[in-house]
Design a protein around this motif. Structure first.
Motif, PDB file in Angstrom:
ATOM      1  N   PRO A 180       0.810  -1.227   0.000  1.00  0.00           N
ATOM      2  CA  PRO A 180       0.000   0.000   0.000  1.00  0.00           C
ATOM      3  C   PRO A 180       0.842   1.275   0.000  1.00  0.00           C
ATOM      4  O   PRO A 180       0.911   2.001   0.997  1.00  0.00           O
ATOM      5  CB  PRO A 180      -0.816  -0.134   1.286  1.00  0.00           C
ATOM      6  CG  PRO A 180       0.041  -0.946   2.182  1.00  0.00           C
ATOM      7  CD  PRO A 180       0.756  -1.920   1.293  1.00  0.00           C
ATOM      8  N   ARG A 182       2.453   4.731  -2.639  1.00  0.00           N
ATOM      9  CA  ARG A 182       2.123   5.618  -3.759  1.00  0.00           C
ATOM     10  C   ARG A 182       2.577   5.047  -5.100  1.00  0.00           C
ATOM     11  O   ARG A 182       1.997   5.351  -6.139  1.00  0.00           O
ATOM     12  CB  ARG A 182       2.729   7.000  -3.534  1.00  0.00           C
ATOM     13  CG  ARG A 182       1.972   7.797  -2.492  1.00  0.00           C
ATOM     14  CD  ARG A 182       2.482   9.231  -2.360  1.00  0.00           C
ATOM     15  NE  ARG A 182       1.575  10.012  -1.535  1.00  0.00           N
ATOM     16  CZ  ARG A 182       1.559   9.994  -0.214  1.00  0.00           C
ATOM     17  NH1 ARG A 182       2.430   9.229   0.429  1.00  0.00           N
ATOM     18  NH2 ARG A 182       0.707  10.717   0.464  1.00  0.00           N
ATOM     19  N   TYR A 185      -0.474   2.920  -5.950  1.00  0.00           N
ATOM     20  CA  TYR A 185      -1.836   3.451  -5.830  1.00  0.00           C
ATOM     21  C   TYR A 185      -1.934   4.972  -5.888  1.00  0.00           C
ATOM     22  O   TYR A 185      -3.027   5.530  -5.700  1.00  0.00           O
ATOM     23  CB  TYR A 185      -2.450   2.948  -4.513  1.00  0.00           C
ATOM     24  CG  TYR A 185      -2.409   1.445  -4.384  1.00  0.00           C
ATOM     25  CD1 TYR A 185      -3.129   0.631  -5.254  1.00  0.00           C
ATOM     26  CD2 TYR A 185      -1.622   0.831  -3.409  1.00  0.00           C
ATOM     27  CE1 TYR A 185      -3.074  -0.755  -5.143  1.00  0.00           C
ATOM     28  CE2 TYR A 185      -1.566  -0.553  -3.295  1.00  0.00           C
ATOM     29  CZ  TYR A 185      -2.289  -1.351  -4.162  1.00  0.00           C
ATOM     30  OH  TYR A 185      -2.238  -2.714  -4.065  1.00  0.00           O
ATOM     31  N   ASP A 188      -4.364   7.903  -3.762  1.00  0.00           N
ATOM     32  CA  ASP A 188      -5.518   7.227  -3.159  1.00  0.00           C
ATOM     33  C   ASP A 188      -5.101   5.848  -2.672  1.00  0.00           C
ATOM     34  O   ASP A 188      -5.517   4.820  -3.222  1.00  0.00           O
ATOM     35  CB  ASP A 188      -6.655   7.123  -4.169  1.00  0.00           C
ATOM     36  CG  ASP A 188      -7.924   6.519  -3.571  1.00  0.00           C
ATOM     37  OD1 ASP A 188      -8.033   6.483  -2.313  1.00  0.00           O
ATOM     38  OD2 ASP A 188      -8.794   6.075  -4.344  1.00  0.00           O
ATOM     39  N   ILE A 189      -4.292   5.822  -1.632  1.00  0.00           N
ATOM     40  CA  ILE A 189      -3.786   4.540  -1.138  1.00  0.00           C
ATOM     41  C   ILE A 189      -4.922   3.693  -0.573  1.00  0.00           C
ATOM     42  O   ILE A 189      -5.009   2.490  -0.850  1.00  0.00           O
ATOM     43  CB  ILE A 189      -2.690   4.775  -0.089  1.00  0.00           C
ATOM     44  CG1 ILE A 189      -1.460   5.404  -0.761  1.00  0.00           C
ATOM     45  CG2 ILE A 189      -2.307   3.463   0.600  1.00  0.00           C
ATOM     46  CD1 ILE A 189      -0.368   5.791   0.198  1.00  0.00           C
ATOM     47  N   GLY A 192      -7.197   2.586  -3.563  1.00  0.00           N
ATOM     48  CA  GLY A 192      -6.475   1.696  -4.468  1.00  0.00           C
ATOM     49  C   GLY A 192      -6.198   0.347  -3.843  1.00  0.00           C
ATOM     50  O   GLY A 192      -6.342  -0.698  -4.496  1.00  0.00           O
ATOM     51  N   PHE A 193      -5.809   0.358  -2.571  1.00  0.00           N
ATOM     52  CA  PHE A 193      -5.520  -0.900  -1.901  1.00  0.00           C
ATOM     53  C   PHE A 193      -6.796  -1.727  -1.748  1.00  0.00           C
ATOM     54  O   PHE A 193      -6.784  -2.947  -1.967  1.00  0.00           O
ATOM     55  CB  PHE A 193      -4.884  -0.629  -0.537  1.00  0.00           C
ATOM     56  CG  PHE A 193      -4.320  -1.845   0.136  1.00  0.00           C
ATOM     57  CD1 PHE A 193      -3.330  -2.602  -0.466  1.00  0.00           C
ATOM     58  CD2 PHE A 193      -4.770  -2.243   1.386  1.00  0.00           C
ATOM     59  CE1 PHE A 193      -2.788  -3.733   0.149  1.00  0.00           C
ATOM     60  CE2 PHE A 193      -4.246  -3.368   2.010  1.00  0.00           C
ATOM     61  CZ  PHE A 193      -3.246  -4.113   1.394  1.00  0.00           C
ATOM     62  N   ARG A 195      -9.408  -1.669  -3.714  1.00  0.00           N
ATOM     63  CA  ARG A 195      -9.744  -2.205  -5.033  1.00  0.00           C
ATOM     64  C   ARG A 195      -8.876  -3.411  -5.376  1.00  0.00           C
ATOM     65  O   ARG A 195      -9.357  -4.401  -5.943  1.00  0.00           O
ATOM     66  CB  ARG A 195      -9.605  -1.109  -6.100  1.00  0.00           C
ATOM     67  CG  ARG A 195     -10.711  -0.059  -6.059  1.00  0.00           C
ATOM     68  CD  ARG A 195     -10.659   0.857  -7.256  1.00  0.00           C
ATOM     69  NE  ARG A 195      -9.493   1.749  -7.222  1.00  0.00           N
ATOM     70  CZ  ARG A 195      -9.462   2.917  -6.595  1.00  0.00           C
ATOM     71  NH1 ARG A 195     -10.531   3.341  -5.925  1.00  0.00           N
ATOM     72  NH2 ARG A 195      -8.382   3.669  -6.632  1.00  0.00           N
ATOM     73  N   ALA A 196      -7.606  -3.338  -5.021  1.00  0.00           N
ATOM     74  CA  ALA A 196      -6.712  -4.467  -5.271  1.00  0.00           C
ATOM     75  C   ALA A 196      -7.134  -5.692  -4.467  1.00  0.00           C
ATOM     76  O   ALA A 196      -7.090  -6.833  -4.967  1.00  0.00           O
ATOM     77  CB  ALA A 196      -5.274  -4.078  -4.937  1.00  0.00           C
TER      78      ALA A 196
END
Length: 436
Positions: A180, A182, A185, A188-189, A192-193, A195-196
Motif C-alpha cells: 500500500p 504511492r 496506488y 488514493d492509497i 487503491g488498496f 480495489r486491489a
C-alpha cells in the motif's frame, strides 16, 4: 531495472563462499540453512539496552532487530525469567496462576471480542494456527497477502510468504497485491488498496477457492514499511469481512507499542481484526508468541481439530511476557517510541532533502523505512548502494537491515528504550553514509 530480492538474500553472508573459524563452525553445523547477517559476519558476546558487543570489543548501536523490544538483557525481564525457572517450568496442561495472570494482562490490551488467546512458541506457529482457524470459520481456502510479505516458515505460512519463495510463485490459494504505497496506488492509497483486495478476492472466487482471510502485517515491514495515512487499511479490511473472510492482523512486528501512537499496528487504522497474531517482542528474546481469537471461532476449529502446544504458554515464557508488559507501562516506552521516533523521522527527512540518493522516509514510531535510489533517479531502487550504506554504518558502529521488494529500503527497528542521544548517534552515522 532493479530485480526483486528475497528476504533471506538481503544483507546476508553468502554461504557458498565458505569461511573460517566461527563461520566455518556455523556452516558445518547448520549447512545451507545457516543465515548470517553481513558479508563479514559478526560474533556477538553480550548486549545491554540498545547496544551489542562483539567478540573483539566493538560496541554496536542496534537498529536491526525488534526482538529485544524493551532493550537487550532488560533487568526486569531477566529477573522475572530467573525467578520463574528456578521455581517451576512445565507444560501447559497444569494450572499455573502466573500463566492466567499474563493472559489477562495481555487481553486487557486487546479488543474485548478476542477473549481467547492460544500461546505458541513462534510467530510462524501463531500465523499457521490463525490461517487454519480462518479456513474453518469462513469455509473458504484462499488468502490475500502483499506481494513481498513474510509471515513465517511453517509449510502453510511459507506459501503465504512470497518474500521467502526463491524459485516458485505462491500456490493457487494465495493471491498477492502490491504493497500500500504511492508507487502502486498514487495518492488514493486507501481506495487503491481496497480495489486491489477486491480484485484478489474475485480471482480466488474464479479459481473456486474463495477467501478465508486477508493476512496483513499492519506496518508492511517486508514490503518496505508502509504506515500512512492512518486509516488506509480500513476499506480493505471491511471489504474482506463483508465478503465473509477474516482479517488476520499479524502484529509480530508492529505490535507491543512500536508504532508509538497505538499499542497495536492495526489500531492506527481504526479496524476490528478477527484474529490477532503476536510474536518476537512478546518475551524480549524469550521465545513466545500467540493468537487471539473470538471464542466461537476457536471453538469451531477445535470441534474438528485437536490442538495443544507443549511449550507454548509455559510459566517462564509468561513471566517474561508479563515483565515486558510491565516495563512498557512503567518506563513509558510507547510514549518514548512516539516522541523519539517522530524526531528521528524528522531528522531523516532533513537529511533526505540534502541527499540525492535518499528517495523517501516512511513509518511510525520506532519503525521506519528509508528508500535508497540510483543517482538522480528517485524511482529506481538501488540495492547495491543500500548494501554500501549498511556496511558504512556498520563501520560507524551502527547495525541496520534492509527490506522491500528490491532490497533497497533500510529498515529501522531499534529497541523501544532508545534515547534521543542514541537516535542522534544513528542520524550522524546515516548522514555520513549517504551525504555526498
Amino acid at each position: 531495472m532493479s530485480e526483486p530480492r528475497r528476504i533471506l538474500e538481503m544483507n546476508a553472508f553468502d554461504n557458498r563462499q565458505g569461511g573460517a573459524g566461527p563461520v566455518a563452525r556455523r556452516l558445518d553445523n547448520l549447512g545451507a540453512a545457516s543465515v548470517l547477517f553481513y558479508r563479514a559476519p559478526i560474533e556477538m558476546v553480550s548486549a545491554q539496552g540498545a547496544w551489542m558487543v562483539a567478540v573483539d570489543g566493538t560496541r554496536y548501536l542496534d537498529f536491526y532487530n525488534n526482538v529485544p523490544s524493551v532493550g537487550h538483557s532488560h533487568p526486569e525481564v531477566v529477573a522475572a525469567v530467573s525467578r520463574q525457572i528456578a521455581t517451576l517450568n512445565t507444560h501447559t496442561r497444569y494450572l499455573v496462576a502466573g500463566v492466567d495472570t499474563y493472559l489477562e494482562a495481555l487481553k486487557a490490551r486487546l479488543p474485548s471480542a478476542l477473549s481467547n488467546v492460544v500461546l505458541t512458541c513462534s510467530g510462524s506457529e501463531a500465523n499457521d494456527l490463525a490461517m487454519r482457524v480462518a479456513r474453518q470459520v469462513s469455509g473458504a481456502g484462499g488468502f490475500v497477502v502483499t506481494e513481498t510479505a513474510y509471515h513465517g516458515n511453517t509449510a502453510l505460512v511459507t506459501e503465504a510468504s512470497p518474500s521467502a519463495l526463491k524459485r516458485t510463485a505462491p500456490p493457487a490459494h494465495v493471491v498477492t497485491v502490491p504493497a500500500p504505497g504511492r508507487e502502486a496506488y498514487g495518492d488514493d492509497i486507501a481506495g487503491g488498496f481496497a480495489r486491489a483486495i477486491r480484485a484478489a478476492m474475485a480471482e480466488l472466487d474464479a479459481r473456486g477457492i474463495g477467501t478465508a482471510a486477508l493476512l496483513a502485517d499492519s506496518i508492511f515491514s517486508s514490503d518496505g514499511i508502509f504506515a500512512d495515512p492512518p486509516g488506509f487499511l480500513r476499506p480493505a479490511v471491511e471489504a474482506v469481512q463483508a465478503a465473509g473472510g477474516l482479517y488476520i492482523a499479524d502484529e509480530v512486528q508492529p505490535g507491543f507499542a512500536r508504532t508509538g501512537s497505538a499499542f497495536w499496528g492495526y489500531a492506527r487504522h481504526g479496524v476490528a481484526p478477527d484474529i490477532v497474531t503476536m510474536g518476537k517482542p512478546m518475551g524480549n528474546g524469550f521465545p513466545m508468541a500467540g493468537m487471539a481469537a473470538r471464542p466461537e471461532h476457536l471453538a469451531a476449529f477445535c470441534e474438528d481439530t485437536g490442538y495443544f502446544n507443549t511449550f507454548g504458554g509455559n510459566p517462564v515464557a509468561c513471566a517474561a511476557g508479563l515483565a515486558v508488559l510491565r516495563v512498557i507501562e512503567e518506563e513509558g516506552l510507547q510514549d518514548n517510541a512516539q516522541r523519539v521516533g517522530a524526531r528521528l523521522k524528522s531528522d531523516l527527512e532533513e537529511i533526505a532533502a540534502r541527499a540525492p540518493r535518499v528517495a523517501a522516509v516512511r513509518g511510525a514510531g520506532l519503525f521506519l523505512g528509508v528508500d535508497l535510489c540510483a543517482p538522480d533517479a528517485p524511482g529506481t531502487p538501488d540495492a547495491a548502494f543500500t548494501v554500501q550504506v549498511i556496511d558504512a554504518m556498520r563501520d560507524a558502529g551502527v547495525l541496520i537491515g534492509a527490506a522491500g521488494r528490491y532490497g533497497a529500503t533500510l529498515k529501522l527497528r531499534p529497541p523501544l528504550c532508545l534515547s534521543q542521544a542514541e537516535a542522534d548517534r544513528f542520524t550522524e552515522a546515516f548522514a555520513g553514509a549517504v551525504l555526498p
